[in-house]
Motif scaffolding. Structure first.
Motif, mmCIF file in Angstrom:
data_model
loop_
_atom_site.group_PDB
_atom_site.id
_atom_site.type_symbol
_atom_site.label_atom_id
_atom_site.label_comp_id
_atom_site.label_asym_id
_atom_site.label_seq_id
_atom_site.Cartn_x
_atom_site.Cartn_y
_atom_site.Cartn_z
ATOM 1 N N LEU A 129 0.829 -1.207 0.000
ATOM 2 C CA LEU A 129 0.000 0.000 0.000
ATOM 3 C C LEU A 129 0.861 1.253 0.000
ATOM 4 O O LEU A 129 0.540 2.251 -0.655
ATOM 5 N N GLN A 130 1.966 1.203 0.740
ATOM 6 C CA GLN A 130 2.906 2.325 0.786
ATOM 7 C C GLN A 130 3.431 2.644 -0.607
ATOM 8 O O GLN A 130 3.451 3.807 -1.033
ATOM 9 N N ALA A 131 3.837 1.598 -1.332
ATOM 10 C CA ALA A 131 4.379 1.799 -2.676
ATOM 11 C C ALA A 131 3.311 2.356 -3.613
ATOM 12 O O ALA A 131 3.582 3.254 -4.426
ATOM 13 N N GLN A 132 2.092 1.837 -3.498
ATOM 14 C CA GLN A 132 1.006 2.330 -4.345
ATOM 15 C C GLN A 132 0.674 3.783 -4.030
ATOM 16 O O GLN A 132 0.437 4.592 -4.942
ATOM 17 N N LEU A 133 0.678 4.131 -2.750
ATOM 18 C CA LEU A 133 0.374 5.505 -2.356
ATOM 19 C C LEU A 133 1.453 6.464 -2.839
ATOM 20 O O LEU A 133 1.154 7.550 -3.356
ATOM 21 N N GLU A 134 2.694 6.051 -2.683
ATOM 22 C CA GLU A 134 3.793 6.900 -3.138
ATOM 23 C C GLU A 134 3.693 7.135 -4.649
ATOM 24 O O GLU A 134 3.860 8.269 -5.127
ATOM 25 N N GLY A 135 3.435 6.071 -5.396
ATOM 26 C CA GLY A 135 3.289 6.211 -6.838
ATOM 27 C C GLY A 135 2.111 7.096 -7.212
ATOM 28 O O GLY A 135 2.197 7.908 -8.145
ATOM 29 N N THR A 136 1.016 6.973 -6.474
ATOM 30 C CA THR A 136 -0.168 7.776 -6.753
ATOM 31 C C THR A 136 0.082 9.250 -6.464
ATOM 32 O O THR A 136 -0.348 10.124 -7.225
ATOM 33 N N GLU A 137 0.773 9.546 -5.369
ATOM 34 C CA GLU A 137 1.087 10.942 -5.061
ATOM 35 C C GLU A 137 1.948 11.555 -6.164
ATOM 36 O O GLU A 137 1.770 12.724 -6.530
ATOM 37 N N ASN A 138 2.871 10.779 -6.696
ATOM 38 C CA ASN A 138 3.689 11.265 -7.816
ATOM 39 C C ASN A 138 2.822 11.532 -9.048
ATOM 40 O O ASN A 138 3.000 12.537 -9.744
ATOM 41 N N ARG A 139 1.879 10.623 -9.310
ATOM 42 C CA ARG A 139 0.990 10.810 -10.463
ATOM 43 C C ARG A 139 0.092 12.032 -10.274
ATOM 44 O O ARG A 139 -0.203 12.745 -11.239
ATOM 45 N N ILE A 140 -0.341 12.271 -9.040
ATOM 46 C CA ILE A 140 -1.150 13.461 -8.751
ATOM 47 C C ILE A 140 -0.365 14.727 -9.065
ATOM 48 O O ILE A 140 -0.875 15.666 -9.676
ATOM 49 N N THR A 141 0.896 14.746 -8.652
ATOM 50 C CA THR A 141 1.741 15.911 -8.913
ATOM 51 C C THR A 141 1.865 16.166 -10.407
ATOM 52 O O THR A 141 1.723 17.299 -10.877
ATOM 53 N N VAL A 142 2.127 15.107 -11.173
ATOM 54 C CA VAL A 142 2.272 15.245 -12.627
ATOM 55 C C VAL A 142 0.959 15.718 -13.250
ATOM 56 O O VAL A 142 0.942 16.634 -14.086
ATOM 57 N N ALA A 143 -0.155 15.118 -12.825
ATOM 58 C CA ALA A 143 -1.456 15.470 -13.394
ATOM 59 C C ALA A 143 -1.825 16.917 -13.082
ATOM 60 O O ALA A 143 -2.338 17.639 -13.939
#
Length: 203
Positions: A129-143
């Motif tokens: 879950l940590q890895a998924q959350l970290e990846g999602t936060e990065n995607r949010i920043t890009v979006a």
């Protein structure tokens, strides 16, 4: 008669093209696409939160205030109907952005709490879950950054002459954007790497 009608539409098309109508259409579609991606990534994060909260609760059930804050922030963020029209309403847009920022803050506080629980950090499900959350936060920043750029491009067209006249005539308002005050915050996603040093006072 038919030739006159054809000539009229040819002239109309040329006029619209020369006054920025096509540019408005292109820019508006880009804003819509960028906004959809922002919403997609926020929804991805929201979908992760129930499993994350339940996993943390299994190891740190007495951290109820922090867990409740995350759940409430998620409810508030997902409770806003983020339609495409929302980007044309600065007040509604600001409310949506504030709710998402509140959720980001609540998640950050939860991650600080996690540092106190080595067994939780070692849990395989939590690490996933940590890895998924970290990846999602990065995607949010890009979006969000892509949305900022697309809105800037669109708003330049809406405010520039003579396309501003076309925008007014066809009802294309200036669109809301993430505020400058938030840009430094959104350029760096929340820290969700638990392999570093413990916060001060943690044991």
């Amino acid at each position: 008669m038919r030739s006159l009608i054809t000539a009229f539409f040819v002239m109309l098309a040329a006029t619209l093209s020369g006054c920025g109508y096509n540019d408005l259409q292109r820019a508006d579609e880009q804003v819509k696409a960028s906004w959809s991606e922002v919403l997609n990534q926020y929804q991805r994060r929201a979908d992760l939160i129930p499993n994350l909260v339940n996993t943390v609760k299994g190891y740190a059930s007495h951290e109820q205030d922090t867990l409740t804050a995350v759940v409430n922030a998620r409810a508030q963020a997902t409770g806003i109907n983020a339609t495409p029209e929302l980007v044309n309403d600065p007040e509604a847009f600001a409310k949506f952005d504030a709710a998402q920022q509140q959720l980001t803050s609540a998640l950050s506080r939860l991650m600080v709490v996690v540092e106190r629980y080595p067994d939780l950090k070692a849990n395989e499900n939590f690490r996933d879950l940590q890895a998924q959350l970290e990846g999602t936060e990065n995607r949010i920043t890009v979006a969000r950054n892509r949305y900022i750029k697309s809105v800037q491009d669109y708003n330049v067209i809406v405010r520039s002459f003579p396309s501003n006249l076309t925008a007014k005539a066809f009802g294309y308002p200036v669109k809301a954007n993430f505020s400058v005050a938030n840009e430094s915050a959104i350029s760096t996603p929340p820290t969700v790497d638990f392999g570093g040093n413990k916060p001060a006072g943690a044991r």
